[in-house]
Design a protein around this motif. Structure first.
Motif, PDB file in Angstrom:
ATOM      1  N   PRO A  11       0.591  -1.189  -0.427  1.00  0.00           N
ATOM      2  CA  PRO A  11       0.120  -0.053  -0.328  1.00  0.00           C
ATOM      3  C   PRO A  11       0.759   1.590  -0.562  1.00  0.00           C
ATOM      4  O   PRO A  11       1.514   1.104   0.758  1.00  0.00           O
ATOM      5  CB  PRO A  11      -1.067  -0.135   1.494  1.00  0.00           C
ATOM      6  N   VAL A  12       0.641   2.020  -0.959  1.00  0.00           N
ATOM      7  CA  VAL A  12       1.418   3.023  -1.245  1.00  0.00           C
ATOM      8  C   VAL A  12       0.632   4.540  -1.404  1.00  0.00           C
ATOM      9  O   VAL A  12       0.231   4.418  -2.498  1.00  0.00           O
ATOM     10  CB  VAL A  12       2.553   2.635  -2.703  1.00  0.00           C
ATOM     11  N   VAL A  13       0.866   5.813  -0.999  1.00  0.00           N
ATOM     12  CA  VAL A  13       0.578   7.205  -1.283  1.00  0.00           C
ATOM     13  C   VAL A  13       2.215   7.953  -1.488  1.00  0.00           C
ATOM     14  O   VAL A  13       2.949   7.637  -1.037  1.00  0.00           O
ATOM     15  CB  VAL A  13       0.308   7.541  -0.213  1.00  0.00           C
ATOM     16  N   VAL A  14       1.656   8.779  -2.356  1.00  0.00           N
ATOM     17  CA  VAL A  14       2.691   9.606  -3.525  1.00  0.00           C
ATOM     18  C   VAL A  14       2.661  11.031  -2.624  1.00  0.00           C
ATOM     19  O   VAL A  14       1.382  11.498  -2.925  1.00  0.00           O
ATOM     20  CB  VAL A  14       3.169   9.631  -4.789  1.00  0.00           C
ATOM     21  N   ALA A  15       4.050  11.643  -2.086  1.00  0.00           N
ATOM     22  CA  ALA A  15       3.527  13.122  -1.234  1.00  0.00           C
ATOM     23  C   ALA A  15       4.065  13.591  -2.423  1.00  0.00           C
ATOM     24  O   ALA A  15       5.333  13.437  -2.832  1.00  0.00           O
ATOM     25  CB  ALA A  15       3.887  13.278  -0.561  1.00  0.00           C
ATOM     26  N   VAL A  16       3.724  14.699  -3.034  1.00  0.00           N
ATOM     27  CA  VAL A  16       4.924  15.505  -4.271  1.00  0.00           C
ATOM     28  C   VAL A  16       4.874  16.765  -3.714  1.00  0.00           C
ATOM     29  O   VAL A  16       3.926  17.325  -2.972  1.00  0.00           O
ATOM     30  CB  VAL A  16       4.289  15.302  -5.892  1.00  0.00           C
ATOM     31  N   SER A  56      -4.178   8.202 -11.235  1.00  0.00           N
ATOM     32  CA  SER A  56      -5.217   8.224 -11.371  1.00  0.00           C
ATOM     33  C   SER A  56      -6.334   7.429  -9.870  1.00  0.00           C
ATOM     34  O   SER A  56      -7.908   7.514 -10.267  1.00  0.00           O
ATOM     35  CB  SER A  56      -5.594   6.799 -12.704  1.00  0.00           C
ATOM     36  N   CYS A  57      -5.478   6.840  -9.957  1.00  0.00           N
ATOM     37  CA  CYS A  57      -6.469   6.246  -8.392  1.00  0.00           C
ATOM     38  C   CYS A  57      -6.447   7.081  -7.592  1.00  0.00           C
ATOM     39  O   CYS A  57      -6.674   6.638  -6.717  1.00  0.00           O
ATOM     40  CB  CYS A  57      -5.918   4.943  -7.644  1.00  0.00           C
ATOM     41  N   GLY A  58      -6.119   8.249  -7.056  1.00  0.00           N
ATOM     42  CA  GLY A  58      -6.640   9.315  -6.552  1.00  0.00           C
ATOM     43  C   GLY A  58      -4.897   9.021  -4.769  1.00  0.00           C
ATOM     44  O   GLY A  58      -5.334   9.808  -4.115  1.00  0.00           O
ATOM     45  N   LEU A  59      -4.065   8.747  -5.257  1.00  0.00           N
ATOM     46  CA  LEU A  59      -3.135   8.259  -4.423  1.00  0.00           C
ATOM     47  C   LEU A  59      -2.072   9.317  -4.255  1.00  0.00           C
ATOM     48  O   LEU A  59      -0.723   8.877  -4.245  1.00  0.00           O
ATOM     49  CB  LEU A  59      -3.272   7.058  -4.378  1.00  0.00           C
ATOM     50  N   VAL A  60      -1.721  10.084  -5.250  1.00  0.00           N
ATOM     51  CA  VAL A  60      -0.850  10.838  -5.175  1.00  0.00           C
ATOM     52  C   VAL A  60      -1.418  12.486  -4.373  1.00  0.00           C
ATOM     53  O   VAL A  60      -2.579  13.068  -5.241  1.00  0.00           O
ATOM     54  CB  VAL A  60      -0.524  11.111  -6.376  1.00  0.00           C
ATOM     55  N   ALA A  61      -0.819  12.755  -4.022  1.00  0.00           N
ATOM     56  CA  ALA A  61      -1.120  14.601  -3.350  1.00  0.00           C
ATOM     57  C   ALA A  61      -0.172  15.287  -3.327  1.00  0.00           C
ATOM     58  O   ALA A  61       1.355  15.238  -3.339  1.00  0.00           O
ATOM     59  CB  ALA A  61      -1.320  13.934  -1.217  1.00  0.00           C
ATOM     60  N   ARG A  62      -0.752  16.720  -3.418  1.00  0.00           N
ATOM     61  CA  ARG A  62       0.520  17.670  -3.499  1.00  0.00           C
ATOM     62  C   ARG A  62       0.916  18.189  -1.991  1.00  0.00           C
ATOM     63  O   ARG A  62       0.157  18.019  -1.491  1.00  0.00           O
ATOM     64  CB  ARG A  62      -0.454  18.635  -4.258  1.00  0.00           C
ATOM     65  N   VAL A  63       2.112  19.019  -2.179  1.00  0.00           N
ATOM     66  CA  VAL A  63       2.449  18.607  -0.208  1.00  0.00           C
ATOM     67  C   VAL A  63       3.424  20.886  -0.876  1.00  0.00           C
ATOM     68  O   VAL A  63       4.418  20.245  -2.007  1.00  0.00           O
ATOM     69  CB  VAL A  63       2.996  18.498   0.440  1.00  0.00           C
ATOM     70  N   SER A  78     -12.438  26.730   9.461  1.00  0.00           N
ATOM     71  CA  SER A  78     -12.636  27.485   8.058  1.00  0.00           C
ATOM     72  C   SER A  78     -11.574  26.606   7.223  1.00  0.00           C
ATOM     73  O   SER A  78     -12.070  27.535   5.791  1.00  0.00           O
ATOM     74  CB  SER A  78     -13.108  28.955   8.171  1.00  0.00           C
ATOM     75  N   SER A  79     -10.717  26.207   7.937  1.00  0.00           N
ATOM     76  CA  SER A  79      -9.714  26.003   6.930  1.00  0.00           C
ATOM     77  C   SER A  79     -10.681  25.053   5.884  1.00  0.00           C
ATOM     78  O   SER A  79     -11.340  24.519   5.604  1.00  0.00           O
ATOM     79  CB  SER A  79      -9.151  24.890   7.927  1.00  0.00           C
ATOM     80  N   GLN A  80      -9.369  24.235   4.782  1.00  0.00           N
ATOM     81  CA  GLN A  80      -9.376  24.347   3.672  1.00  0.00           C
ATOM     82  C   GLN A  80      -9.069  23.066   3.001  1.00  0.00           C
ATOM     83  O   GLN A  80      -7.921  23.343   3.536  1.00  0.00           O
ATOM     84  CB  GLN A  80     -10.550  25.202   2.516  1.00  0.00           C
ATOM     85  N   LEU A  81      -9.051  22.155   1.946  1.00  0.00           N
ATOM     86  CA  LEU A  81      -8.309  21.747   1.540  1.00  0.00           C
ATOM     87  C   LEU A  81      -7.884  22.269   0.415  1.00  0.00           C
ATOM     88  O   LEU A  81      -6.952  20.641  -0.656  1.00  0.00           O
ATOM     89  CB  LEU A  81      -9.410  19.712   1.355  1.00  0.00           C
ATOM     90  N   GLY A  82      -7.430  23.115  -0.414  1.00  0.00           N
ATOM     91  CA  GLY A  82      -8.328  23.324  -1.460  1.00  0.00           C
ATOM     92  C   GLY A  82      -5.784  23.340  -1.893  1.00  0.00           C
ATOM     93  O   GLY A  82      -5.412  23.470  -3.505  1.00  0.00           O
ATOM     94  N   ALA A  83      -6.163  23.036  -0.858  1.00  0.00           N
ATOM     95  CA  ALA A  83      -3.632  23.533  -1.313  1.00  0.00           C
ATOM     96  C   ALA A  83      -3.342  22.189  -1.596  1.00  0.00           C
ATOM     97  O   ALA A  83      -2.094  22.277  -1.745  1.00  0.00           O
ATOM     98  CB  ALA A  83      -3.023  23.987   0.168  1.00  0.00           C
ATOM     99  N   THR A  84      -4.400  21.473  -1.136  1.00  0.00           N
ATOM    100  CA  THR A  84      -4.012  19.820  -1.498  1.00  0.00           C
ATOM    101  C   THR A  84      -4.326  18.751  -2.575  1.00  0.00           C
ATOM    102  O   THR A  84      -5.678  19.373  -3.435  1.00  0.00           O
ATOM    103  CB  THR A  84      -4.100  18.651  -0.419  1.00  0.00           C
ATOM    104  N   GLY A  85      -3.933  17.635  -2.852  1.00  0.00           N
ATOM    105  CA  GLY A  85      -4.771  16.995  -4.330  1.00  0.00           C
ATOM    106  C   GLY A  85      -3.410  16.720  -4.800  1.00  0.00           C
ATOM    107  O   GLY A  85      -3.341  16.636  -4.683  1.00  0.00           O
ATOM    108  N   GLU A  86      -4.048  15.729  -5.662  1.00  0.00           N
ATOM    109  CA  GLU A  86      -3.177  15.314  -6.935  1.00  0.00           C
ATOM    110  C   GLU A  86      -2.843  15.919  -7.912  1.00  0.00           C
ATOM    111  O   GLU A  86      -3.104  17.449  -8.285  1.00  0.00           O
ATOM    112  CB  GLU A  86      -4.393  14.738  -8.042  1.00  0.00           C
TER     113      GLU A  86
END
Length: 250
Positions: free
Chosen positions: A158-163, A186-193, A240-248
């Motif tokens: 099981p792997v997730v990638v943080a870019v 494509s599976c949504g398992l890459v997140a931006r930092v 009010s914190s949002q997740l907009g700064a992250t994501g694939e």
């Protein structure tokens, strides 16, 4: 990695419920990602044990604790804390004989291992264990190529990638991405930092992480531990914190 895992049967095995963070290449930002995940889980009122295995002169967490607590009972690990996160990092040149153990009553709900840039033999060991792994990289041509190599070594784990870097990838970076990395995207398992200028100057300190990095930690924690909500409910977090700064990464 230390050679032994105390009180866990097979001395070469990592516990299945641990989260391991590895760098695909030098300077990827593994310590920042490990701390962001730890803070995110701690914000859900869970105790977290963050262990860094880097040589003391290469520690990324040397100033990350808000309170220093001295060394553990073995004298091999230097201990500190920040809110509900206990941080252990190596004291000496020689590798400790086992993982640090917290006192009875302070057992963590989650253990996060910051393994930095692992040697090939340790990467092979990691592939044989059952941990959830985060591979950290930068969105560059050599970065994604080295990431693909690490992903191939981890096989079906099981792997997730943080870019760590900008949201948009250049065409050259996209073209250099391997099949495994493309599949994870494509599976949504890459997140931006996001890269934060303050952290680039000060490094990790006992202060709260920048909002964008905090949000990335929550996003990663939700991918690794679905029961952890991506939106923090900690009393110190603004509603009010949002997740907009992250994501694939795109």
């Amino acid at each position: 990695m230390p050679a032994a895992v105390p009180d866990r049967g097979d001395s070469d095995a990592l516990a299945a419920d641990w989260i391991t963070v590895v760098a695909a290449h030098a300077g990827a930002g593994a310590s920042t990602v490990a701390l962001a995940i730890s803070d995110a889980v701690a914000a859900t009122d869970r105790r977290v044990h963050l262990v860094e295995t880097a040589h003391p002169c290469r520690s990324g967490l040397v100033a990350a604790a808000s309170t220093e607590l001295g060394t553990d009972a073995t004298g091999a690990w230097r201990r500190g804390s920040r809110d509900r996160v206990t941080i252990d990092r190596r004291v000496a040149d020689g590798e400790p004989g086992g993982w640090p153990v917290l006192p009875i009553g302070e057992e963590p709900s989650v253990t996060v291992l910051d393994l930095g840039l692992p040697a090939s033999q340790n990467l092979a060991r990691l592939a044989a264990d059952r941990t959830r792994t985060v591979v950290v990289c930068r969105p560059t041509v050599p970065g994604v190529r080295l990431t693909e190599h690490v992903l191939s070594q981890l096989a079906e784990r099981p792997v997730v990638v943080a870019v760590v870097g900008p949201a948009r990838w250049t065409q050259a970076v996209k073209a250099s991405s391997g099949s495994r990395l493309r599949e994870l995207r494509s599976c949504g398992l890459v997140a931006r930092v996001p890269i934060d200028r303050r952290l680039q100057t000060t490094g990790l300190t006992g202060d709260r992480l920048p909002k964008g990095v905090e949000a990335a930690g929550r996003s990663l924690a939700a991918l690794l531990m679905p029961a952890v909500p991506p939106q923090s409910r900690h009393r110190h977090r603004a509603a009010s914190s949002q997740l907009g700064a992250t994501g694939e990464a795109r």
